[in-house]
Design an enzyme around this catalytic site. Structure first.
Site, PDB file in Angstrom:
ATOM      1  N   ARG A 102      56.307  48.628  -9.439  1.00  0.00           N
ATOM      2  CA  ARG A 102      55.738  49.939  -9.102  1.00  0.00           C
ATOM      3  C   ARG A 102      54.246  49.726  -8.909  1.00  0.00           C
ATOM      4  O   ARG A 102      53.544  49.288  -9.825  1.00  0.00           O
ATOM      5  CB  ARG A 102      55.990  50.958 -10.219  1.00  0.00           C
ATOM      6  CG  ARG A 102      55.132  52.195 -10.097  1.00  0.00           C
ATOM      7  CD  ARG A 102      55.549  53.324 -10.994  1.00  0.00           C
ATOM      8  NE  ARG A 102      56.780  53.939 -10.531  1.00  0.00           N
ATOM      9  CZ  ARG A 102      57.212  55.147 -10.931  1.00  0.00           C
ATOM     10  NH1 ARG A 102      56.525  55.852 -11.794  1.00  0.00           N
ATOM     11  NH2 ARG A 102      58.344  55.631 -10.462  1.00  0.00           N
ATOM     12  N   HIS A 129      59.662  55.645  -2.109  1.00  0.00           N
ATOM     13  CA  HIS A 129      60.318  55.624  -3.424  1.00  0.00           C
ATOM     14  C   HIS A 129      61.834  55.503  -3.200  1.00  0.00           C
ATOM     15  O   HIS A 129      62.588  56.444  -3.443  1.00  0.00           O
ATOM     16  CB  HIS A 129      59.954  56.911  -4.178  1.00  0.00           C
ATOM     17  CG  HIS A 129      60.187  56.846  -5.657  1.00  0.00           C
ATOM     18  ND1 HIS A 129      60.717  55.735  -6.291  1.00  0.00           N
ATOM     19  CD2 HIS A 129      59.969  57.779  -6.640  1.00  0.00           C
ATOM     20  CE1 HIS A 129      60.796  55.988  -7.589  1.00  0.00           C
ATOM     21  NE2 HIS A 129      60.357  57.206  -7.823  1.00  0.00           N
ATOM     22  N   GLN A 132      64.486  56.310  -6.070  1.00  0.00           N
ATOM     23  CA  GLN A 132      64.632  57.743  -6.330  1.00  0.00           C
ATOM     24  C   GLN A 132      65.547  58.384  -5.292  1.00  0.00           C
ATOM     25  O   GLN A 132      66.438  59.172  -5.624  1.00  0.00           O
ATOM     26  CB  GLN A 132      63.249  58.417  -6.290  1.00  0.00           C
ATOM     27  CG  GLN A 132      63.306  59.916  -6.518  1.00  0.00           C
ATOM     28  CD  GLN A 132      63.735  60.278  -7.918  1.00  0.00           C
ATOM     29  OE1 GLN A 132      63.186  59.788  -8.882  1.00  0.00           O
ATOM     30  NE2 GLN A 132      64.742  61.154  -8.050  1.00  0.00           N
ATOM     31  N   ASP A 220      57.908  67.962  -4.439  1.00  0.00           N
ATOM     32  CA  ASP A 220      57.301  66.938  -5.293  1.00  0.00           C
ATOM     33  C   ASP A 220      55.884  67.426  -5.607  1.00  0.00           C
ATOM     34  O   ASP A 220      55.389  68.377  -4.994  1.00  0.00           O
ATOM     35  CB  ASP A 220      57.303  65.582  -4.557  1.00  0.00           C
ATOM     36  CG  ASP A 220      56.828  64.416  -5.434  1.00  0.00           C
ATOM     37  OD1 ASP A 220      56.800  64.580  -6.665  1.00  0.00           O
ATOM     38  OD2 ASP A 220      56.473  63.363  -4.871  1.00  0.00           O
ATOM     39  N   CYS A 260      62.098  65.058  -8.086  1.00  0.00           N
ATOM     40  CA  CYS A 260      62.157  63.702  -8.664  1.00  0.00           C
ATOM     41  C   CYS A 260      61.586  63.653 -10.066  1.00  0.00           C
ATOM     42  O   CYS A 260      61.902  62.744 -10.824  1.00  0.00           O
ATOM     43  CB  CYS A 260      61.444  62.714  -7.748  1.00  0.00           C
ATOM     44  SG  CYS A 260      59.677  63.028  -7.585  1.00  0.00           S
ATOM     45  N   ARG A 288      69.390  58.201 -11.504  1.00  0.00           N
ATOM     46  CA  ARG A 288      68.523  57.026 -11.349  1.00  0.00           C
ATOM     47  C   ARG A 288      69.199  55.818 -11.992  1.00  0.00           C
ATOM     48  O   ARG A 288      69.206  54.723 -11.445  1.00  0.00           O
ATOM     49  CB  ARG A 288      67.153  57.270 -12.023  1.00  0.00           C
ATOM     50  CG  ARG A 288      66.274  58.317 -11.368  1.00  0.00           C
ATOM     51  CD  ARG A 288      65.831  57.897  -9.987  1.00  0.00           C
ATOM     52  NE  ARG A 288      65.113  56.627  -9.984  1.00  0.00           N
ATOM     53  CZ  ARG A 288      63.817  56.477 -10.255  1.00  0.00           C
ATOM     54  NH1 ARG A 288      63.063  57.518 -10.516  1.00  0.00           N
ATOM     55  NH2 ARG A 288      63.255  55.277 -10.222  1.00  0.00           N
TER      56      ARG A 288
END
Ligand code: CP
Ligand code: NVA
Length: 301
Positions: A102, A129, A132, A220, A260, A288
């Site tokens: 990440r 991402h 996700q 988001d 998310c 996830r």
């Protein structure tokens, strides 16, 4: 598939294959069936940004599959003191069976894959991402039974989530609409991919236009990790880019909501809508684990 760097690298068949394996692993976990498919394998997890879900779900997932995960904060690695990624990649490849990273720049993830000799998984960059969105697609398929004929809408910042949702949503055959203010649009490469999908993609700065008849509504945060310095300006730019009752009123009657997480209530989503759809949002968070276990088995198994 040798790595998971971004969804545009995957075909529709590869995405569906991951989702199918994820569903199987989820079913097996719920029924106490264990597989030690990754026995003796080690995943290194490099984090240059904070994480709750990604870190814990990868670590638990590796453990459940019989392997182990190693948390590697960039603060403690030499990479944080300037050791080049190409050297880090070649060293870690000699110890580990896979790397999850990440970080900020997508190029760093691509370079890790280029110079290393083990699978690399993107656990979020400023660009995308993918882990996700695999979990999101799994959740949509569970709640809606498939993707055909569905309209997915994203409201807010044209960020990493928007980029991956547009690519993932279009690849599996959904209609995708996005509402974002000018100046905060998704990445040009993503918009060019979307443009090739013709009528399946629609972008506007009007929230209600994008949400009209949508079966799945996403949002988001207004300020992603690394953008904290822009937070005040972004609060002004994104005012009104919110999932609220008005948005839900124009969406399909049985529309689901996805986030998310982490969520900022009364910014990108009202507390009321969040709680009304908490069931879908926390199933998404759970997924996830299952989606990533599928990715791990495909890449490290
Ligand atoms: N959604 C997500 O990636 O959460 P974390 O930042 O907690 O990993
Ligand atoms: N867009 C958010 C997603 C967090 C999971 C960020 O990058 O901070």
């Amino acid at each position: 598939m040798n790595h998971l760097l971004k969804l545009s690298d995957l075909s529709k068949a590869e995405i569906i294959d991951i989702l199918n394996l994820a569903s199987q692993l989820k079913y097996e976990r719920k029924n106490g069936i264990e597989h030690k498919k990754l026995s003796g394998k080690t995943l290194g997890m490099i984090f240059q940004k904070a994480s709750t879900r990604t870190r814990v779900s990868f670590e638990a997932g590796m453990y459940q599959l019989g392997g182990q995960a190693m948390f590697l904060s960039s603060r403690d690695l030499q990479i944080g003191r300037g050791e080049p990624v190409e050297d880090t990649a070649r060293v870690l490849s000699r110890y580990l069976d896979g790397i999850m990273i990440r970080t900020f720049a997508q190029q760093e993830v691509e370079d890790l894959a280029k110079y290393g000799s083990i699978p690399v998984i993107n656990g979020l960059t400023d660009y995308c991402h993918p882990c996700q969105v695999l979990a999101d697609l799994l959740t949509i398929r569970e709640f809606k039974g498939g993707f055909e004929g569905l309209k997915m809408c994203y409201i807010g910042d044209g960020n990493n989530m928007a980029n991956s949702l547009i690519v993932g949503g279009l690849k599996v055959g959904m209609q995708v609409s996005i509402a974002c203010p000018e100046g905060y649009r998704p990445d040009p490469k993503v918009l060019s991919f979307a443009a090739d999908c013709g009528d399946s993609f629609f972008m506007t700065d009007k929230v209600l236009e994008a949400a009209q008849g949508a079966d799945v509504i996403f949002t988001d945060v207004w300020s992603s990790m690394g953008m904290e310095g822009e937070a005040e300006a972004r609060k002004i730019a994104f005012k009104g880019y919110q999932i609220n009752d008005e948005v839900m009123d124009v969406a399909a009657k049985d529309a689901m909501v996805q986030h998310c997480l982490p969520a900022h209530r009364e910014e990108e989503i009202t507390a009321k809508v969040f709680e009304a759809h908490a069931n879908e949002i926390f199933e998404e968070a759970e997924n996830r684990l299952h989606a990533q276990k599928a990715v791990l088995v495909k890449l490290l198994g």
